[in-house]
Design a protein around this motif. Structure first.
Motif, PDB file in Angstrom:
ATOM      1  N   TYR A 145      -6.143  -1.077 -10.384  1.00 43.13           N
ATOM      2  CA  TYR A 145      -5.632  -2.291  -9.762  1.00 43.13           C
ATOM      3  C   TYR A 145      -4.199  -2.123  -9.286  1.00 43.13           C
ATOM      4  O   TYR A 145      -3.825  -2.606  -8.215  1.00 43.13           O
ATOM      5  CB  TYR A 145      -5.719  -3.479 -10.741  1.00 43.13           C
ATOM      6  N   GLU A 146      -3.382  -1.422 -10.057  1.00 47.30           N
ATOM      7  CA  GLU A 146      -1.979  -1.267  -9.687  1.00 47.30           C
ATOM      8  C   GLU A 146      -1.823  -0.495  -8.382  1.00 47.30           C
ATOM      9  O   GLU A 146      -0.873  -0.708  -7.630  1.00 47.30           O
ATOM     10  CB  GLU A 146      -1.206  -0.568 -10.806  1.00 47.30           C
ATOM     11  N   GLN A 147      -2.762   0.387  -8.071  1.00 47.46           N
ATOM     12  CA  GLN A 147      -2.711   1.112  -6.802  1.00 47.46           C
ATOM     13  C   GLN A 147      -3.114   0.225  -5.635  1.00 47.46           C
ATOM     14  O   GLN A 147      -2.807   0.523  -4.483  1.00 47.46           O
ATOM     15  CB  GLN A 147      -3.624   2.340  -6.848  1.00 47.46           C
ATOM     16  N   LEU A 148      -3.774  -0.874  -5.931  1.00 48.57           N
ATOM     17  CA  LEU A 148      -4.182  -1.816  -4.890  1.00 48.57           C
ATOM     18  C   LEU A 148      -3.080  -2.812  -4.581  1.00 48.57           C
ATOM     19  O   LEU A 148      -2.780  -3.086  -3.425  1.00 48.57           O
ATOM     20  CB  LEU A 148      -5.445  -2.572  -5.328  1.00 48.57           C
ATOM     21  N   ASP A 149      -2.455  -3.361  -5.609  1.00 43.91           N
ATOM     22  CA  ASP A 149      -1.548  -4.488  -5.421  1.00 43.91           C
ATOM     23  C   ASP A 149      -0.175  -4.272  -6.033  1.00 43.91           C
ATOM     24  O   ASP A 149       0.305  -5.110  -6.803  1.00 43.91           O
ATOM     25  CB  ASP A 149      -2.182  -5.766  -5.982  1.00 43.91           C
ATOM     26  N   SER A 150       0.452  -3.170  -5.687  1.00 45.43           N
ATOM     27  CA  SER A 150       1.867  -2.951  -5.978  1.00 45.43           C
ATOM     28  C   SER A 150       2.500  -2.395  -4.716  1.00 45.43           C
ATOM     29  O   SER A 150       1.887  -2.421  -3.646  1.00 45.43           O
ATOM     30  CB  SER A 150       2.037  -1.979  -7.154  1.00 45.43           C
ATOM     31  N   ILE A 151       3.700  -1.879  -4.847  1.00 46.44           N
ATOM     32  CA  ILE A 151       4.371  -1.255  -3.707  1.00 46.44           C
ATOM     33  C   ILE A 151       4.509   0.244  -3.958  1.00 46.44           C
ATOM     34  O   ILE A 151       3.906   1.050  -3.271  1.00 46.44           O
ATOM     35  CB  ILE A 151       5.742  -1.906  -3.458  1.00 46.44           C
ATOM     36  N   LYS A 152       5.242   0.616  -4.970  1.00 47.15           N
ATOM     37  CA  LYS A 152       5.430   2.029  -5.289  1.00 47.15           C
ATOM     38  C   LYS A 152       4.092   2.652  -5.693  1.00 47.15           C
ATOM     39  O   LYS A 152       3.414   2.177  -6.588  1.00 47.15           O
ATOM     40  CB  LYS A 152       6.438   2.186  -6.423  1.00 47.15           C
ATOM     41  N   GLY A 153       3.701   3.715  -4.987  1.00 45.89           N
ATOM     42  CA  GLY A 153       2.442   4.380  -5.286  1.00 45.89           C
ATOM     43  C   GLY A 153       1.226   3.527  -5.010  1.00 45.89           C
ATOM     44  O   GLY A 153       0.145   3.784  -5.544  1.00 45.89           O
ATOM     45  N   SER A 154       1.361   2.537  -4.123  1.00 45.94           N
ATOM     46  CA  SER A 154       0.284   1.572  -3.914  1.00 45.94           C
ATOM     47  C   SER A 154       0.016   1.369  -2.429  1.00 45.94           C
ATOM     48  O   SER A 154       0.644   1.993  -1.564  1.00 45.94           O
ATOM     49  CB  SER A 154       0.650   0.240  -4.584  1.00 45.94           C
ATOM     50  N   ALA A 155      -0.913   0.471  -2.140  1.00 44.97           N
ATOM     51  CA  ALA A 155      -1.352   0.242  -0.765  1.00 44.97           C
ATOM     52  C   ALA A 155      -0.295  -0.420   0.101  1.00 44.97           C
ATOM     53  O   ALA A 155      -0.472  -0.521   1.323  1.00 44.97           O
ATOM     54  CB  ALA A 155      -2.627  -0.626  -0.768  1.00 44.97           C
ATOM     55  N   GLN A 156       0.804  -0.870  -0.495  1.00 45.44           N
ATOM     56  CA  GLN A 156       1.909  -1.471   0.268  1.00 45.44           C
ATOM     57  C   GLN A 156       3.127  -0.552   0.318  1.00 45.44           C
ATOM     58  O   GLN A 156       4.228  -0.991   0.585  1.00 45.44           O
ATOM     59  CB  GLN A 156       2.312  -2.814  -0.342  1.00 45.44           C
ATOM     60  N   GLU A 157       2.925   0.742   0.081  1.00 52.62           N
ATOM     61  CA  GLU A 157       4.055   1.657  -0.070  1.00 52.62           C
ATOM     62  C   GLU A 157       4.667   2.124   1.250  1.00 52.62           C
ATOM     63  O   GLU A 157       5.878   2.330   1.349  1.00 52.62           O
ATOM     64  CB  GLU A 157       3.613   2.892  -0.861  1.00 52.62           C
ATOM     65  N   THR A 158       3.869   2.285   2.299  1.00 54.01           N
ATOM     66  CA  THR A 158       4.319   3.004   3.491  1.00 54.01           C
ATOM     67  C   THR A 158       4.128   2.182   4.760  1.00 54.01           C
ATOM     68  O   THR A 158       3.111   1.507   4.928  1.00 54.01           O
ATOM     69  CB  THR A 158       3.546   4.329   3.620  1.00 54.01           C
ATOM     70  N   ARG A 159       5.130   2.270   5.648  1.00 55.78           N
ATOM     71  CA  ARG A 159       5.079   1.586   6.944  1.00 55.78           C
ATOM     72  C   ARG A 159       5.148   2.610   8.080  1.00 55.78           C
ATOM     73  O   ARG A 159       5.543   3.747   7.877  1.00 55.78           O
ATOM     74  CB  ARG A 159       6.250   0.603   7.067  1.00 55.78           C
ATOM     75  N   PHE A 160       4.778   2.146   9.279  1.00 54.45           N
ATOM     76  CA  PHE A 160       4.821   3.009  10.461  1.00 54.45           C
ATOM     77  C   PHE A 160       6.087   2.754  11.257  1.00 54.45           C
ATOM     78  O   PHE A 160       6.444   1.599  11.527  1.00 54.45           O
ATOM     79  CB  PHE A 160       3.609   2.742  11.368  1.00 54.45           C
TER      80      PHE A 160
END
Length: 493
Positions: free
Chosen positions: A237-252
């Motif tokens: 779950y933490e990889q889904l809904d966090s920032i660091k190391g998660s689905a919100q970590e990287t932008r274009f």
């Protein structure tokens, strides 16, 4: 919206029918891409006797990926039809002063989302890390608390571990095939959380997580579906809904829409904008007819790279099989999403030790975050907000949010240089940003999601085997749809 997208179709209706969480520089490249695209409402020029190999409906990430794959495979007999006057689907960049951008739709990628990361590398689009250093501010009424969450949302690790364990048995691309599908699909996420005896203050975080991930409160989010989302993230779950190391970590760099803009630029006049498809006839025949506002096209295969709810706006003749038709009619389309952007001369909050992330309990603000460009040359705070809690008038919305930001970050937040607001519910070719699948849906309708119907091939992020609902899922679905089209064409060729 362009008036040309709303007028009644002038082509004859089909027989028997009636027409009817997540991605600054490089904006110049984006502008070039737009300039290179065909003008809106350009008339279709194919001779009435011509039959294309493939027509793709939808110029979002899924449709354009499919088109790109067809060309890479040597196929040139295709066209992409897009109802909007732009490409990108549910990704869209606000153009800010000074050549900067701020994403108004999907924007992030993270670990495991290799399909969209590979696409960005192939298109020479750079990435950078979401800013999260410093303290996150929590607001509740007049109360205010700040703490450093180190790139997370303060997830309850015990509850997350229980969800992780359940998610391991739920295939992300086909949750209805889980061994316990019938049992799990009877419950909403809210029903399950009640059994965990959470304190009210702990429940707030899960309510926010459900709203951000699925666009609805836990009571409307099917537990089986929520588990399938976690399964995509290695059942963590933490990889889904966090920032660091998660689905919100990287932008274009240049914003997420630049992916579609670059693909469309390379495809040139293969992409037809302002061309909504009103009717599809003969999908069960060797040649399929597509009735659009700009004329009639015929094709051997059609890739439907749009979400299931949008398929209801197309008149199919003959009618689609009942299982597929019923699935489309029942598809949840009540999570439109609304996202705002405040622009400041600089990210002043960073100097004060804040990361620009704000979470409000029981208010119009779900989550605000630092969305500044990579070099921090200007300050941008984006926010996910509720439609019902925020005035529809942009100026009133700007003032209300500015006051909340000031409560969290100080008086400098009261005077933004720019304000941008996009309510996706007002986008007629979007309907819903995410698909909040309710309890019972997958076990009743899931089997109808993937199988082709006649010569119609279903694509779009909702059909992805993993990361369904995300940009990565859209890209994966585009790859699969192009391969399906090529394989079936070869069988009859």
């Amino acid at each position: 919206m362009d008036e040309k997208q709303e007028h009644v179709a002038t082509v004859p209706p089909p027989s028997g029918g009636k027409l009817s969480r997540r991605g600054f520089l490089g904006v110049a490249a984006g502008a070039m891409a737009v300039a290179a695209m065909p003008g809106e409402a350009a008339a279709l020029t194919a001779n009435s006797n011509d039959v294309l190999d493939v027509v793709i409906i939808g110029a979002g990430l899924a449709g354009l990926t499919a088109a790109r794959d067809l060309r890479l495979a040597g196929c040139e007999s295709f066209v992409v039809l897009e109802a909007r006057d732009r490409v990108g689907g549910r990704t869209f960049n606000h153009q800010l002063s000074g050549g900067y951008i701020s994403e108004a739709g999907g924007q992030w990628i993270g670990p495991g989302q290799t399909a969209v990361a590979d696409l960005a590398r192939e298109l020479d689009i750079a990435t950078f890390t979401t800013y999260y250093q410093g303290e996150t501010v929590f607001l509740a009424g007049d109360g205010r608390v700040a703490m450093d969450l180190h790139g997370s949302f303060g997830t309850d690790v015990n509850i997350a571990a229980k969800l992780d364990e359940l998610a391991r048995g739920v295939p992300c691309g086909a949750p209805w095939k889980a061994a316990r599908a019938a049992e799990l699909d009877k419950m909403s996420l809210g029903d399950w959380l009640v059994t965990q005896d959470l304190k009210p203050e702990d429940r707030v975080g899960w309510d926010m997580a459900s709203q951000l991930s699925g666009g609805v409160a836990p009571a409307k989010m099917g537990l089986l579906h929520f588990l399938s989302m976690i399964n995509s993230a290695n059942s963590r779950y933490e990889q889904l809904d966090s920032i660091k190391g998660s689905a919100q970590e990287t932008r274009f760099v240049g914003g997420s829409q630049i992916l579609s803009q670059k693909m469309a630029e390379a495809l040139g006049d293969k992409v037809r904008l302002s061309t909504p498809v009103r009717g599809i006839s003969g999908w069960d025949q060797a040649e399929v007819s597509l009735h659009t506002d700009q004329g009639l096209l015929r094709a051997r295969r059609v890739i439907m790279a749009i979400q299931p709810a949008l398929c209801n706006r197309i008149d199919f003749s003959p009618a689609l099989p009942e299982r597929r038709s019923e699935m489309q009619r029942r598809w949840p389309a009540y999570s439109p999403g609304r996202k705002t952007a405040h622009v400041y001369a600089k990210p002043f909050w960073r100097d004060q030790g804040y990361n620009g992330h704000i979470i409000q309990a029981n208010g119009p603000l779900l989550w605000a975050y630092d969305n500044s460009p990579p070099d921090g040359s200007i300050g941008v705070i984006n926010a996910f907000v509720t439609q019902s809690g925020l005035p529809s008038d942009p100026k009133q919305a700007e003032i209300m949010l500015s006051e909340l930001f000031a409560q969290a970050l100080g008086k400098e937040a009261l005077n933004p240089l720019e304000f941008h607001d996009l309510d996706w519910g007002q986008e007629p070719w979007t309907i819903s940003c995410v698909s909040a699948i309710p309890p019972g849906f997958w076990t009743e309708h899931g089997e109808a999601l993937h199988p082709p119907v006649g010569h119609l091939i279903w694509s779009g992020t909702e059909t992805a085997d993993i990361w369904a609902g995300y940009m990565d899922g859209a890209v994966r679905s585009g790859h699969r749809a192009a391969l399906q089209a090529l394989q079936t064409l070869r069988q009859v060729g």
